[in-house]
Design a protein around this motif. Structure first.
Motif, PDB file in Angstrom:
ATOM      1  N   GLY A 143      31.098  55.642  31.791  1.00 16.17           N
ATOM      2  CA  GLY A 143      31.086  54.347  32.458  1.00 16.17           C
ATOM      3  C   GLY A 143      29.787  53.600  32.218  1.00 16.17           C
ATOM      4  N   ILE A 144      28.691  54.330  32.048  1.00 23.11           N
ATOM      5  CA  ILE A 144      27.407  53.688  31.769  1.00 23.11           C
ATOM      6  C   ILE A 144      27.441  53.021  30.405  1.00 23.11           C
ATOM      7  CG2 ILE A 144      24.937  54.073  31.469  1.00 23.11           C
ATOM      8  CD1 ILE A 144      25.161  56.458  33.328  1.00 23.11           C
ATOM      9  N   ARG A 145      27.965  53.754  29.410  1.00 19.51           N
ATOM     10  CA  ARG A 145      27.994  53.198  28.066  1.00 19.51           C
ATOM     11  C   ARG A 145      28.975  52.031  27.960  1.00 19.51           C
ATOM     12  NH1 ARG A 145      23.441  54.321  25.817  1.00 19.51           N
ATOM     13  NH2 ARG A 145      24.360  53.606  23.868  1.00 19.51           N
ATOM     14  N   LYS A 146      30.015  52.055  28.778  1.00 19.15           N
ATOM     15  CA  LYS A 146      30.933  50.915  28.800  1.00 19.15           C
ATOM     16  C   LYS A 146      30.211  49.646  29.229  1.00 19.15           C
ATOM     17  CE  LYS A 146      35.166  53.577  29.826  1.00 19.15           C
ATOM     18  NZ  LYS A 146      36.182  53.877  30.859  1.00 19.15           N
ATOM     19  N   VAL A 147      29.384  49.759  30.258  1.00 23.51           N
ATOM     20  CA  VAL A 147      28.631  48.586  30.713  1.00 23.51           C
ATOM     21  C   VAL A 147      27.573  48.212  29.681  1.00 23.51           C
ATOM     22  CG1 VAL A 147      27.138  47.670  32.536  1.00 23.51           C
ATOM     23  CG2 VAL A 147      29.094  49.111  33.137  1.00 23.51           C
ATOM     24  N   PHE A 148      26.975  49.214  29.033  1.00 23.20           N
ATOM     25  CA  PHE A 148      26.005  48.957  27.972  1.00 23.20           C
ATOM     26  C   PHE A 148      26.642  48.125  26.865  1.00 23.20           C
ATOM     27  CE2 PHE A 148      23.708  50.155  24.072  1.00 23.20           C
ATOM     28  CZ  PHE A 148      22.405  49.909  24.453  1.00 23.20           C
ATOM     29  N   ALA A 149      27.870  48.500  26.482  1.00 21.65           N
ATOM     30  CA  ALA A 149      28.590  47.733  25.457  1.00 21.65           C
ATOM     31  C   ALA A 149      28.944  46.343  25.959  1.00 21.65           C
ATOM     32  CB  ALA A 149      29.855  48.492  25.037  1.00 21.65           C
ATOM     33  N   LEU A 150      29.338  46.254  27.239  1.00 13.10           N
ATOM     34  CA  LEU A 150      29.683  44.963  27.815  1.00 13.10           C
ATOM     35  C   LEU A 150      28.493  44.002  27.765  1.00 13.10           C
ATOM     36  CD1 LEU A 150      31.731  43.194  29.382  1.00 13.10           C
ATOM     37  CD2 LEU A 150      30.868  44.251  31.491  1.00 13.10           C
ATOM     38  N   GLN A 207      26.357  43.638  25.556  1.00 13.58           N
ATOM     39  CA  GLN A 207      26.192  43.014  24.239  1.00 13.58           C
ATOM     40  C   GLN A 207      27.084  41.788  24.079  1.00 13.58           C
ATOM     41  OE1 GLN A 207      23.649  44.604  22.617  1.00 13.58           O
ATOM     42  NE2 GLN A 207      23.759  45.840  24.480  1.00 13.58           N
ATOM     43  N   THR A 208      28.111  41.689  24.898  1.00 12.82           N
ATOM     44  CA  THR A 208      29.052  40.559  24.804  1.00 12.82           C
ATOM     45  C   THR A 208      28.756  39.484  25.838  1.00 12.82           C
ATOM     46  OG1 THR A 208      30.694  41.464  26.353  1.00 12.82           O
ATOM     47  CG2 THR A 208      30.806  42.214  24.059  1.00 12.82           C
ATOM     48  N   MET A 209      27.703  39.688  26.656  1.00 13.45           N
ATOM     49  CA  MET A 209      27.376  38.746  27.731  1.00 13.45           C
ATOM     50  C   MET A 209      25.933  38.279  27.623  1.00 13.45           C
ATOM     51  SD  MET A 209      29.290  40.541  31.011  1.00 13.45           S
ATOM     52  CE  MET A 209      28.667  39.288  32.150  1.00 13.45           C
ATOM     53  N   PRO A 210      25.613  37.500  26.614  1.00 16.94           N
ATOM     54  CA  PRO A 210      24.236  36.996  26.504  1.00 16.94           C
ATOM     55  C   PRO A 210      23.856  36.199  27.749  1.00 16.94           C
ATOM     56  CG  PRO A 210      25.741  35.777  25.059  1.00 16.94           C
ATOM     57  CD  PRO A 210      26.504  36.946  25.571  1.00 16.94           C
ATOM     58  N   GLY A 211      22.667  36.478  28.239  1.00 16.63           N
ATOM     59  CA  GLY A 211      22.212  35.791  29.438  1.00 16.63           C
ATOM     60  C   GLY A 211      22.547  36.505  30.729  1.00 16.63           C
ATOM     61  N   ALA A 212      23.316  37.611  30.649  1.00 18.53           N
ATOM     62  CA  ALA A 212      23.648  38.369  31.858  1.00 18.53           C
ATOM     63  C   ALA A 212      22.393  39.020  32.429  1.00 18.53           C
ATOM     64  CB  ALA A 212      24.693  39.429  31.548  1.00 18.53           C
ATOM     65  N   VAL A 213      22.373  39.213  33.738  1.00 19.86           N
ATOM     66  CA  VAL A 213      21.281  39.915  34.398  1.00 19.86           C
ATOM     67  C   VAL A 213      21.605  41.408  34.337  1.00 19.86           C
ATOM     68  CG1 VAL A 213      19.977  40.197  36.524  1.00 19.86           C
ATOM     69  CG2 VAL A 213      20.894  37.943  35.917  1.00 19.86           C
ATOM     70  N   ASN A 214      20.892  42.122  33.496  1.00 17.53           N
ATOM     71  CA  ASN A 214      21.243  43.514  33.225  1.00 17.53           C
ATOM     72  C   ASN A 214      20.400  44.458  34.070  1.00 17.53           C
ATOM     73  OD1 ASN A 214      22.077  45.942  32.190  1.00 17.53           O
ATOM     74  ND2 ASN A 214      21.893  45.344  30.043  1.00 17.53           N
ATOM     75  N   LEU A 215      21.020  45.011  35.098  1.00 19.54           N
ATOM     76  CA  LEU A 215      20.394  46.020  35.961  1.00 19.54           C
ATOM     77  C   LEU A 215      21.203  47.310  35.888  1.00 19.54           C
ATOM     78  CD1 LEU A 215      19.658  43.791  39.089  1.00 19.54           C
ATOM     79  CD2 LEU A 215      18.085  44.384  37.235  1.00 19.54           C
ATOM     80  N   SER A 216      21.630  47.662  34.669  1.00 19.37           N
ATOM     81  CA  SER A 216      22.571  48.762  34.517  1.00 19.37           C
ATOM     82  C   SER A 216      22.005  49.991  33.817  1.00 19.37           C
ATOM     83  CB  SER A 216      23.820  48.289  33.752  1.00 19.37           C
ATOM     84  OG  SER A 216      23.489  47.903  32.422  1.00 19.37           O
ATOM     85  N   ALA A 236      30.412  41.476  40.895  1.00 16.94           N
ATOM     86  CA  ALA A 236      29.056  41.233  40.406  1.00 16.94           C
ATOM     87  C   ALA A 236      29.069  40.829  38.929  1.00 16.94           C
ATOM     88  CB  ALA A 236      28.204  42.484  40.612  1.00 16.94           C
ATOM     89  N   ILE A 237      29.887  41.525  38.144  1.00 16.03           N
ATOM     90  CA  ILE A 237      29.962  41.199  36.717  1.00 16.03           C
ATOM     91  C   ILE A 237      30.511  39.790  36.514  1.00 16.03           C
ATOM     92  CG2 ILE A 237      31.134  41.797  34.554  1.00 16.03           C
ATOM     93  CD1 ILE A 237      30.872  44.736  35.372  1.00 16.03           C
ATOM     94  N   GLU A 238      31.468  39.392  37.342  1.00 17.47           N
ATOM     95  CA  GLU A 238      31.986  38.025  37.259  1.00 17.47           C
ATOM     96  C   GLU A 238      30.888  36.992  37.481  1.00 17.47           C
ATOM     97  OE1 GLU A 238      35.146  37.770  40.062  1.00 17.47           O
ATOM     98  OE2 GLU A 238      36.641  38.700  38.732  1.00 17.47           O
ATOM     99  N   LYS A 239      29.888  37.367  38.280  1.00 18.58           N
ATOM    100  CA  LYS A 239      28.765  36.465  38.548  1.00 18.58           C
ATOM    101  C   LYS A 239      27.613  36.668  37.558  1.00 18.58           C
ATOM    102  CE  LYS A 239      30.478  34.456  42.225  1.00 18.58           C
ATOM    103  NZ  LYS A 239      30.782  33.001  42.238  1.00 18.58           N
TER     104      LYS A 239
END
Length: 373
Positions: free
Chosen positions: A16-23, A25-34, A327-330
């Motif tokens: 599940g961690i790597r899934k968010v890590f991959a996600l 890469q597709t969300m430039p500008g996202a706040v990454n606290l993962s 949270a991801i939607e935001k």
């Protein structure tokens, strides 16, 4: 198409961690606290040492157990930390590599491995992959080491107890008293304890004790990736007391038929890393811990972490999975707690990020919760 995959693959799922890590890469500008890796770069000295090692010809295999000079330094370090006079040490491909080697050396199908819940994700899936049985011991709501609970689930099939301090995902640091109590219980049955101490440099409220100082039947696992900002170098090490010589020899034999050795030039650079003062990094992360806790405690229930760089936060009014979806939607990336637990009540926030990123993320997360400012 005929069946081609081994049954063991069906016992695990993608991280599940790597899934968010991959996600991310597709969300430039996202706040990454993962993702749990430091936001600081490797110190210049050890980068220079790695380059010098490559240019100096250290590009071939090392000994399976590691470069002799590095191993000698790690032996001395282990001796000073555990009191073991003749510790046996090998370099591993990260602490995760050491975990897999230890489990492969010890766990047969049907063997039981006791794991505190919440837990680091690899424990469950690596045990399942080998056909072992995970026995989870709940540590909610305070996440302290559940010594009494562990004692109650020990059986004749118990092969191993896994301890992780500071803990991922909770950031809890176990006390000497807790570890001594666990050592007493394990000693009654001569049960091996695997002590995952990858985050022990990141201990903010005092030293982080290790169970190896109290119990010889311990496999100590530590690493350099988190402490020096070189997670991609894949450098860890395993240390055991001579009483566990057969385990060490098995762990040293398995890489001969798998990954052979950790990267040689990075092992050379690690020798210099051991002399670096990482105190300023730890001080900065203590401040980040204080920052994220002060911001999130306004709206969320959480246990203040004493180590690592995570906060395990209770999801208000929903499951951890549902809250993370919102949270991801935001635009904030955090990890659902069910990745680390048999419960789905929390989510993990990594504060291994710039202060501005932590602050932006906290504003958005707080905005998802109704309540007074």
């Amino acid at each position: 198409m005929r069946k081609i995959l081994a049954d063991r693959v069906g016992r695990i799922d993608a991280s599940g961690i790597r899934k968010v890590f991959a996600l991310a890469q597709t969300m430039p500008g996202a706040v990454n606290l993962s993702i749990g890796q430091p936001d600081f770069d490797a110190p210049e000295l050890i980068k220079q040492q790695a380059v010098a090692a490559i240019q100096g010809g250290f590009n071939r295999y090392s000994q399976t157990t590691g470069e002799p000079e590095l191993v000698a330094r790690l032996v001395e370090l282990t001796r000073s930390q555990t009191g073991w006079q003749e510790p046996m040490v090998m370099v591993t491909c990260g602490v995760s590599g050491g975990i897999v080697l230890a489990l492969m050396a010890l766990v047969d199908p049907g063997d039981e491995v006791i794991i505190q819940d919440p837990y680091f994700v690899i424990y469950k899936h690596a045990v399942n992959l080998l056909g072992g049985r995970c026995v989870f011991v709940d540590s909610y709501p305070d996440f302290r080491l559940p010594v009494d609970g562990i004692a109650k689930v020990i059986t004749d099939k118990t092969k191993l107890i896994i301890v992780n301090s500071p803990c991922n995902p909770t950031g809890v640091v176990y006390t000497q008293e807790e570890l001594k109590a666990l050592a007493h219980i394990a000693a009654q049955r001569q049960i091996v304890v695997l002590s995952d101490q990858i985050y022990d440099s990141f201990s903010y409220d005092g030293p982080c004790p290790g169970i190896g100082a109290f119990y010889e039947w311990t496999i100590v696992l530590k690493g350099l990736g988190k402490s020096y900002g070189v997670t991609g170098w894949r450098l860890g090490y395993a240390a055991v007391h001579p009483v566990l010589r057969p385990v060490f020899e098995a762990m040293a034999m398995i890489p001969q038929y798998t990954f052979v050795c950790a990267p040689t030039p990075f092992q050379r650079a690690a020798i210099a890393a051991l002399d670096l003062d990482i105190g300023p990094y730890i001080q900065a992360y203590r401040r980040k811990r204080d920052l994220v806790c002060s911001l999130l405690a306004r709206r969320f229930e959480l246990v203040r972490p004493s180590g690592a760089f995570y906060v395990f936060v209770k999801a208000p009014g929903s499951t951890g999975t549902e809250f993370v979806r919102r949270a991801i939607e935001k635009g904030v990336l955090v990890i659902p707690g069910g990745v680390f637990s048999e419960r789905d009540t929390h989510f993990r926030v990594s504060f291994a990020a710039e202060d501005a990123t932590i602050e932006r993320g906290a504003v958005i997360l707080n905005g998802l919760v109704e309540g007074p400012d």
